[in-house]
Design a protein around this motif. Structure first.
Motif, PDB file in Angstrom:
ATOM      1  N   MET A 112       0.850  -1.193   0.000  1.00 52.37           N
ATOM      2  CA  MET A 112       0.000   0.000   0.000  1.00 52.37           C
ATOM      3  C   MET A 112       0.882   1.238   0.000  1.00 52.37           C
ATOM      4  O   MET A 112       1.874   1.274   0.719  1.00 52.37           O
ATOM      5  N   ILE A 113       0.524   2.204  -0.830  1.00 49.83           N
ATOM      6  CA  ILE A 113       1.211   3.490  -0.772  1.00 49.83           C
ATOM      7  C   ILE A 113       0.155   4.588  -0.597  1.00 49.83           C
ATOM      8  O   ILE A 113      -0.988   4.424  -1.022  1.00 49.83           O
ATOM      9  N   VAL A 114       0.560   5.668   0.037  1.00 46.60           N
ATOM     10  CA  VAL A 114      -0.363   6.771   0.329  1.00 46.60           C
ATOM     11  C   VAL A 114       0.225   8.054  -0.245  1.00 46.60           C
ATOM     12  O   VAL A 114       1.395   8.376   0.011  1.00 46.60           O
ATOM     13  N   VAL A 115      -0.575   8.758  -1.028  1.00 48.67           N
ATOM     14  CA  VAL A 115      -0.142  10.033  -1.612  1.00 48.67           C
ATOM     15  C   VAL A 115      -1.271  11.049  -1.437  1.00 48.67           C
ATOM     16  O   VAL A 115      -2.360  10.702  -0.969  1.00 48.67           O
ATOM     17  N   HIS A 116      -1.006  12.280  -1.808  1.00 47.16           N
ATOM     18  CA  HIS A 116      -2.037  13.321  -1.783  1.00 47.16           C
ATOM     19  C   HIS A 116      -2.485  13.629  -3.204  1.00 47.16           C
ATOM     20  O   HIS A 116      -1.683  13.546  -4.146  1.00 47.16           O
ATOM     21  N   GLN A 117      -3.742  13.984  -3.313  1.00 42.86           N
ATOM     22  CA  GLN A 117      -4.307  14.369  -4.598  1.00 42.86           C
ATOM     23  C   GLN A 117      -3.444  15.462  -5.215  1.00 42.86           C
ATOM     24  O   GLN A 117      -3.063  16.413  -4.522  1.00 42.86           O
ATOM     25  N   GLY A 118      -3.124  15.296  -6.478  1.00 38.17           N
ATOM     26  CA  GLY A 118      -2.289  16.271  -7.178  1.00 38.17           C
ATOM     27  C   GLY A 118      -0.826  15.892  -7.213  1.00 38.17           C
ATOM     28  O   GLY A 118      -0.056  16.460  -7.983  1.00 38.17           O
ATOM     29  N   ASP A 119      -0.427  14.929  -6.387  1.00 41.44           N
ATOM     30  CA  ASP A 119       0.983  14.507  -6.384  1.00 41.44           C
ATOM     31  C   ASP A 119       1.311  13.786  -7.697  1.00 41.44           C
ATOM     32  O   ASP A 119       0.495  13.057  -8.241  1.00 41.44           O
ATOM     33  N   ARG A 120       2.530  13.995  -8.135  1.00 42.52           N
ATOM     34  CA  ARG A 120       3.079  13.212  -9.229  1.00 42.52           C
ATOM     35  C   ARG A 120       3.656  11.961  -8.571  1.00 42.52           C
ATOM     36  O   ARG A 120       4.480  12.055  -7.659  1.00 42.52           O
ATOM     37  N   VAL A 121       3.206  10.773  -9.006  1.00 43.36           N
ATOM     38  CA  VAL A 121       3.619   9.510  -8.382  1.00 43.36           C
ATOM     39  C   VAL A 121       4.543   8.767  -9.338  1.00 43.36           C
ATOM     40  O   VAL A 121       4.227   8.622 -10.519  1.00 43.36           O
ATOM     41  N   HIS A 122       5.680   8.350  -8.834  1.00 41.78           N
ATOM     42  CA  HIS A 122       6.652   7.620  -9.642  1.00 41.78           C
ATOM     43  C   HIS A 122       6.916   6.282  -8.947  1.00 41.78           C
ATOM     44  O   HIS A 122       7.472   6.252  -7.849  1.00 41.78           O
TER      45      HIS A 122
END
Ligand SMILES: [Cu+2]
Length: 148
Positions: free
Chosen positions: A71-81
């Motif tokens: 599981m990974i957690v990011v914020h809306q709008g983040d560029r995810v690599h």
């Protein structure tokens, strides 16, 4: 306790509270800025691997391929690599539901995929070779996108 001693204890206590507050200030400031929306999106990099669990039940071999971390957690709008290294299993063609992201992780190779997490919610990273328990999975990870 005499009044003088009481005041002495109070002054020492206030001094220690002040020292702790000053000492923690840089950490508090850093924490406070971590979750704040920013004008430009940040790139969040995640290293992942393909892993394999093996077991036995009633004389029968059990296997499950997994993404790690699951599981990974990011914020809306983040560029995810995502940088996914193929360790176990020959290949893992995958997609991320809800996003138009597809790729293939091959053993001994690093696969890179990038996308902008513009929709909040929980999205599955699904391996199409191992999507269920019957196909030596479920090889499903979760991408949690927190709303801004
Ligand atoms: Cu797989």
């Amino acid at each position: 306790m005499s009044t003088r001693r009481y005041w002495l204890y109070l002054v020492v206590l206030l001094f220690l509270a002040g020292v702790v507050t000053v000492w923690k200030a840089p950490f508090v400031a850093r924490d406070a800025s971590a979750g704040q929306p920013t004008a430009s999106s940040q790139e969040k990099k995640f290293y992942m691997v393909t892993g394999e669990f093996k077991g036995r039940y009633q004389g029968k071999k059990l296997e499950a391929y997994r993404w790690d971390p699951g599981m990974i957690v990011v914020h809306q709008g983040d560029r995810v690599h995502l940088m996914i290294r193929g360790v176990s299993g020959k290949e893992h063609p995958f997609s991320i539901e809800g996003y138009n992201v597809r790729g293939n992780v091959r053993q001994g190779h690093m696969t890179h995929v990038s996308f902008t997490a513009n929709k909040p919610g929980t999205f599955q990273l699904i391996c199409h070779t191992h999507p269920t328990a019957e196909t030596n999975g479920p090889m499903i990870g979760y991408i949690v996108v927190l709303p801004r």
